[in-house]
Every structure is written in C-alpha cells, then in structure tokens.
Scaffold this active site. Structure first.
Site, mmCIF file in Angstrom:
data_model
loop_
_atom_site.group_PDB
_atom_site.id
_atom_site.type_symbol
_atom_site.label_atom_id
_atom_site.label_comp_id
_atom_site.label_asym_id
_atom_site.label_seq_id
_atom_site.Cartn_x
_atom_site.Cartn_y
_atom_site.Cartn_z
ATOM 1 C CG ASP A 185 0.062 -0.108 2.079
ATOM 2 O OD1 ASP A 185 1.178 -0.606 2.354
ATOM 3 O OD2 ASP A 185 -0.492 1.194 3.106
ATOM 4 C CD GLU A 186 5.077 2.762 2.870
ATOM 5 O OE1 GLU A 186 5.383 2.037 2.796
ATOM 6 O OE2 GLU A 186 6.213 3.678 3.025
#
Lengths: 393, 371
Positions: free
Chosen positions: A105-106
């Site tokens: 998610d990054e």
C-alpha cells in the site's frame, strides 16, 4: 542531475480501511486487523479511531486488547488486501511506469516525465489522491518532493489524509525543525547516540562539527546523515523489474516470542513478496529470512531453492524451514522479522523441465488465478466506474 | 556384557557404522550404536531410519554376552584415539566402560529395548553381483538426483531390474542420466524400484575394495551383504516419471568432442557466467566449437576448440554446472553430443567403446539470453 519530482503515496491504515470499505458499519469504530480478541497474534493495522487508544501496527494483540478492549478485532484477509493493492498499483502505473513498491500500500512514483501531461508535481499528487478516493474509495497520504527521502517525510507529516509538498527552494526550512529519528537509516540506537551529542533536530545535525560526528558515528554514516539533513538523496526510483531483491519486513512495537504469531506475520510478508515477484515477472532463487533479537543483534538465514520460484507456497515453505531450522532462536522473542526473495531471475529464464511437476503446476495456476482476479476486478472497477462507498458518505 | 577385542578390529567395525548414526534423531536412542555379543561374535549396528547397517566379527574374547546401546560420538572418538592393543568393553549398573591399559572411558548407556529391531540378511540370500559394477553405476548417476523435497520420487535412483540387465536412472527434471549394464545374475522378474540416494552412497563407501556383494530386493528396502556387513536402504514411493518419453529420438546434429578439452574450456568460460542462471553458450559449426559466457557486470569470456561436426551451425545454452557434471561423470575420452536445436534437450553419450556400457545423459538447454 536535473530537478526530479518524486511522489510518496501511502494508504492510510490500509488493511483497516479496506475492512471499513467492505463493511460500512465499521466506519468510525476502532478497527484492529491481525490478532484475535483473545489477545493472540500481532496487530498488522489499526484504524485511526483505534490509534487514538494507542493501538499501533506491529503491537501484540494482547497489548492492543488492553489498550482498546472495545476494538473490533479482525483476522485479516490477505487475499482481499492483495486484490485492492492491485487496483492501487494499477492507478500508479497508469500515471508513470516508474513505480517502486515499498509495500502493498505504499510506493514511490517518479513523475518527472509526466509533468507536461498532468501538470506540475503538486497537481499530479492531487490527481493520484483523488483517483484513489474516487475509483477505489480509499484515502492516501501523499508527499511531493525532489527526492525519495523528502517525499517519504512529507507524506508522513500530516497523516491521515495528508498532502504535503516540499518546495525545492525551501527544503532547509522544511527539514530543520524535524527530529533526527525521522531520518531514513536512523533507528532508536543512532538517535540515542545523536541525542547524547546534543543533536535533536536536523538543524542541529546540519550545523554540527563533522569531525566530532565522525568520531562517534563513523565516516560513512556521518556522510549519510549529513546528506539527508541537507535534503540530498540521489537514490533513483527502482521498479521491481530492475530490483536485485524483493522483500518485506516488520519491526514489532514490542518483542514477539510466540511461534504461531511470528509465523502468521511471516506468511503475510511472504504473500506480499510473492505477489510482487509475479508482478515484476521475476523468480527468486534464494529466500532470505531476517530476524532481529531484543538485543538488536540481527541475523539473516538464506536458503537456495532447488528451483527459482515465484510461488507463494514454495516461498512460504522455505521461509518456515528457515524459521524452524536455521534461526536458532532458542526461545528468544523477535523484534523484527523479514523475508526477501534474492538472486532474482527473469521468468523467461526459468530452466525448462523434462517432467513438469503436476503439484507445482496446480499451485502456480492458483497464484495466477488469484493475481488475475485482483487485476481484472481492479481494472473493471476503474474502467466501468462501479459505485464505490466513500468515507463519510 | 564383557569382551576383549584388538583396538584396530573395533575401530574398523565402528568406522563401518559410524556415519549411519543419526545426527539429530527423533528417537534419541538412534544416537547410539548397538553392541551385541552372542556365541563368540560381536555385532555392531546403527540406524538412521533411512538406512541401517550391521557388521560383525568373531575376533573377540567373550566373558559375558549381552546387548548395549552406547551413545556413539564419544565412544567412537575414544576408541579411535587409542593406540593398538587390547581393549576391554564391559557394562555394569547402566554404564559402559572401555579400558585399554591405563586409558578408560565410562558413560551411561541408553535403554537397549528402545533400539529398533533391524532386519537381518542371512548369508547366501539375494543375488550375487560385482560390487564394483554397482558402485560405479551409482556414482555415474547420483550427481543428477534432485534435491527438491517436494518431489520425493526424484530424490532416489530408479533401478530397472531385468533377468539379463540392470539400469539405473536419475533426474532432477533438468537433466537425466541412465546407465545400463548386462548382468549375469539370478533375477527372474522384471521390476522397477526407487532406491534412496544417501543409502546408495553408503553402499558405494562400503563397497570400496570389496569384490562381490549380494543384493536382495524387498518390498520396502534393498539389502546388501558385503562380507560380514549388511546394509538396508529404504525404497522411495513412486511413480518415477516416464523418462523414456523424453529421450530424444530425432537429434540429428552430431558433435564429437574430446571430453578433457571441453571440460577445460567450459571451466574457463564459466568464470564470467551469470551467477544466478549459470548460463554458458555453445556455438558449433563445421569443425569448431565456440564457448562464451557473459556476466551481468559486462565481463565476458570466450574460447574455441576443434570438434567433429558437419551439420548446420547452431547455438545452445547450458547451465555450466550441469555440463561439467556430465563431463566429470561420463567415463570416456571422447563424447558424442546429439543435438537438434537450441530449445531441445541434448543427448550426450560416450563415443566408441566405454567401460560404462550403455550410458546416456540428457541435458535441457537454457533459453539463450540476448547479448
């Protein structure tokens, strides 16, 4: 080097936010993913409501229960998170091919090449944030800066729902007040050494006598932190296609000793690594387990696989073999656990087999189906504009 | 139990069983060697569940018979450290004592009843074979065995038994070796078994200097008798893949090479081979073979050697370690490579008369990376 424009995009409380997305009744509640209400396992994500109680990811579930007895504890659904992660990265890849995943998610995005198409850095940053919210229904924090170090600092500064632009002309102003512990590569130990020297902020560090620093920190580390304190970071955005290894690790808020809990975390990390390998069309010949003990000694144990692989089950088995057979934990708890695929080869360099293994083929098919499902639904959701719940709606 | 034995007789017997003692066994008693003294004979056994070995000698003087499970490591080291001469082994009150002159060792024994009962192999049972031939066949194939534990059948060597021949086959799915020898033995049925490789390598060690052995094929094990020593090794569950289907029949390009020259050149070129893929490239055309390897760091080695070849020029990539394994394990000065194209498996055989009889190696090519 000409001026670069780097975005760091980090989803807010990702796992917990996906749970809220899928079950709106959870909105506004302290959602804690990972571990059980009985206090077993490790927290892998906490919603901002839960964080108000002091619950943090990488904390033992036992402690989370004490801090937030009324929290909604959820087991965690890695497949679902991987699916949503696929949507998120689809958005990234539609903006630029230069995407460096740091996690599910990054990511860092080098958007220098698309300024003409999408406007300047801040405009592209806002564009990414809006698309993630409109098309997927999740909130991201975004940092826009001339390099990776500054972009990551920026995205973290006003979390959640942060949007911070570091003006290349005002870098020093931005950095000076920040505490030294914010720097990449500076953990608790080095921060303590710096504080002992009276260096608390990046300004202190910038103005400190380099000779004095070197005598305490060594030449290489001194050069590293001084460059960061001046906002210099030349590291390029590296996509998984050119990566030398793909790995994930987690540092626990407090040491974890329970084997089952550690293995559960390890499985989640393996899942992320395997999916990233497949996305990058890479196979890992070597699996490396990393562990840090409470006294900060860090060990790595590696196993070279008989066949290079991107299969979740093969990587998981290797990780478990290393954990049970090589780690020599002698009952000690861990502070950090991580796993990486190394010695990567291109998928097409997979040595051909005289006798394809039916079991391996089945497992590979399963991985492919799951990846495709994630990708396809992600694509559909985006192109067809399926109705999405928005936070607060 | 109490007996007397010469140090070198005891040491020789212990050397036979020593490396079958289990390392970190599930059953602690398998850390032990089993000593049995009965009717003027000493029998020593060890087992690690994959295999077991038993050897015996009558060169002892017995005072009392009995059975003892003696922890192996210290016992064997102590006996090895002793000078030549008489050694007295005895047991009293749950402790074994080993005395040689002024030197002595005593330690606790384990419960002998826990030691698994090992199958015997009466003399005269099984088929008589040339121990050297079997050992050579195992050595010629064992390098190609898989180490992928998810495919247990490939961890062993396939034995194809026939009344007039024996073939052994090993593969890790990227290469395959098969050796067949005519046998003049008493086998009457046609049967295939997969024998565990560590056990076979143990047989190779025990066969050193032994002329004939007897071999017996059971349902779950193969048993060997070499003089006073009996080795049982476990059979693996099949099925072994149908390897006959992958042996190429239409490889029409023939390359005849000097084994040693190719070995030297391949070794040299492998210096810059990619660390991960281990790929080297062979380009062959009329009369000559070019070898090259490119590292990811831009380094590159090339070499060239004369070969017999009159087909159309072609290129093929191999894992150099697999190629070197073949070159090391084929016992012939000249080799014939039968090739088809860069994507098809290469067949390697000894050219002309070979002491290895019918031997073939199959080598899957690596996809050539663009340079």
């Amino acid at each position: 080097m000409s001026e670069r424009t780097i975005l760091h995009v980090d989803m807010d409380a990702f796992f917990a936010s996906v749970e809220v997305l899928d079950d709106p009744r959870l909105r506004g509640k302290p959602v804690i993913v990972g571990g059980t209400p009985e206090g077993r396992g490790v927290v892998s994500a906490a919603s901002y409501e839960a964080r108000r109680f002091g619950v943090r990811s990488a904390m033992s579930a036992a402690r989370a229960v004490r801090l937030c007895p009324d929290g909604v504890f959820l087991r965690g659904r890695m497949e679902r998170y991987a699916e949503v992660s696929g949507w998120i990265f689809d958005v990234f890849h539609e903006i630029t091919p230069l995407v460096e995943p740091l996690s599910v998610d990054e990511a860092f995005l080098d958007v220098g090449g698309c300024r003409r198409l999408l406007g300047d850095g801040p405009a592209i940053g806002r564009h990414v944030k809006r698309r993630l919210l409109d098309e997927i229904g999740l909130v991201a924090s975004v940092g826009v800066a001339p390099n990776k170090f500054l972009a990551k600092l920026a995205s973290d500064l006003e979390k959640p729902d942060g949007f911070v632009v570091v003006d290349p002309a005002r870098i020093q102003e931005f950095l000076d007040p920040l505490p030294v512990g914010r720097m990449w590569g500076v953990g608790e130990k080095s921060a303590a050494v710096l504080e002992a020297l009276g260096i608390r902020t990046l300004r202190d560090l910038r103005l400190a006598d380099p000779v004095r620093l070197e005598s305490r920190l060594g030449a290489a580390f001194t050069r590293h932190v001084r460059e960061l304190a001046e906002g210099r970071d030349e590291r390029p955005v590296t996509t998984d296609r050119e990566a030398r290894s793909i790995g994930h690790e987690v540092t626990f808020a407090e040491d974890i000793g329970e084997r089952e809990a550690l293995l559960e975390v390890l499985d989640q990390l393996v899942h992320k690594v395997a999916r990233r390998l497949r996305r990058a069309d890479k196979l890992a010949r070597t699996v490396q387990l990393k562990a840090r003990f409470p006294d900060f000694t860090t060990v790595t144990r590696a196993e070279t696989l008989p066949e290079p692989t991107d299969r979740t089950d093969a990587l998981r088995d290797a990780g478990r073999r290393l954990f049970d057979g090589q780690l020599d934990r002698r009952g000690r708890p861990l502070r950090l656990i991580g796993i990486s695929g190394r010695n990567l080869v291109d998928c097409e360099a997979r040595p051909p087999s005289l006798f394809p293994d039916p079991a391996a083929e089945r497992s590979r098919t399963l991985d492919t189906v799951m990846d495709r499902a994630a990708d396809r639904y992600g694509g559909k959701a985006i192109t067809r504009g399926l109705p999405r719940r928005k936070p607060g709606a | 139990m109490k007996f007397t034995i010469q140090q070198d007789d005891l040491q020789k017997a212990l050397a036979i069983v020593a490396n079958v003692v289990a390392n970190k066994p599930v059953m602690p008693v398998l850390n032990c060697v089993l000593l049995e003294v009965d009717k003027g004979r000493l029998t020593i056994s060890s087992s690690n569940l994959d295999m077991s070995v038993t050897t015996s000698t009558d060169k002892i003087a017995v005072k009392d018979g009995g059975r003892l499970a003696v922890p192996a490591a210290k016992f064997i080291s102590f006996v090895r450290s002793l000078p030549a001469g008489e050694v007295v082994v005895s047991e009293k009150g749950g402790r074994v004592s080993v005395v040689a002159g002024k030197s002595s060792l005593s330690e606790q024994v384990m419960d002998v009843a826990m030691f698994p009962s090992l199958p015997g192999m009466p003399e005269g049972e099984g088929h008589e074979v040339d121990a050297g031939v079997l050992a050579r066949m195992v050595r010629a194939t064992s390098y190609a065995v898989s180490r992928d534990e998810t495919r247990p059948a490939l961890l062993g060597i396939l034995w194809e038994l026939k009344p007039t021949s024996l073939a052994m086959v090993a593969t890790d799915a990227h290469r395959l070796t098969r050796i067949e020898r005519k046998m003049d033995w008493t086998v009457t049925e046609v049967r295939s078994v997969i024998a565990d490789t560590p056990g076979l390598l143990q047989f190779v060690r025990l066969a050193e200097g032994v002329e004939t052995a007897r071999v017996k094929f059971g349902d779950n094990q193969i048993s060997f008798r070499l003089g006073e020593t009996v080795l049982h090794i476990r059979l693996l569950e099949g099925p072994f893949p149908d390897y006959t289907a992958v042996i190429p029949q239409a490889n029409n390009l023939q390359m005849i090479v000097d084994r040693e020259a190719l070995n030297t050149a391949a070794r040299r070129v492998s210096i810059t081979a990619d660390r991960v893929t281990s790929q080297i490239r062979l380009g062959v055309e009329a009369g000559r073979l070019e070898l090259s390897a490119s590292g990811t760091d831009g380094s590159r080695t090339e070499d060239e050697m004369p070969v017999e070849f009159d087909g159309e020029a072609m290129e093929i990539g191999f894992n150099y370690m697999f190629l070197l394994d073949v070159l090391k394990n084929v016992g012939a000065d000249t080799l014939r490579f039968s090739l088809r194209d860069s994507k098809s498996a290469a067949l390697v055989r000894p050219e002309g008369e070979s002491p290895d009889g019918d031997l073939l190696c199959l080598l899957m090519p690596l996809r050539l990376t663009s340079e």
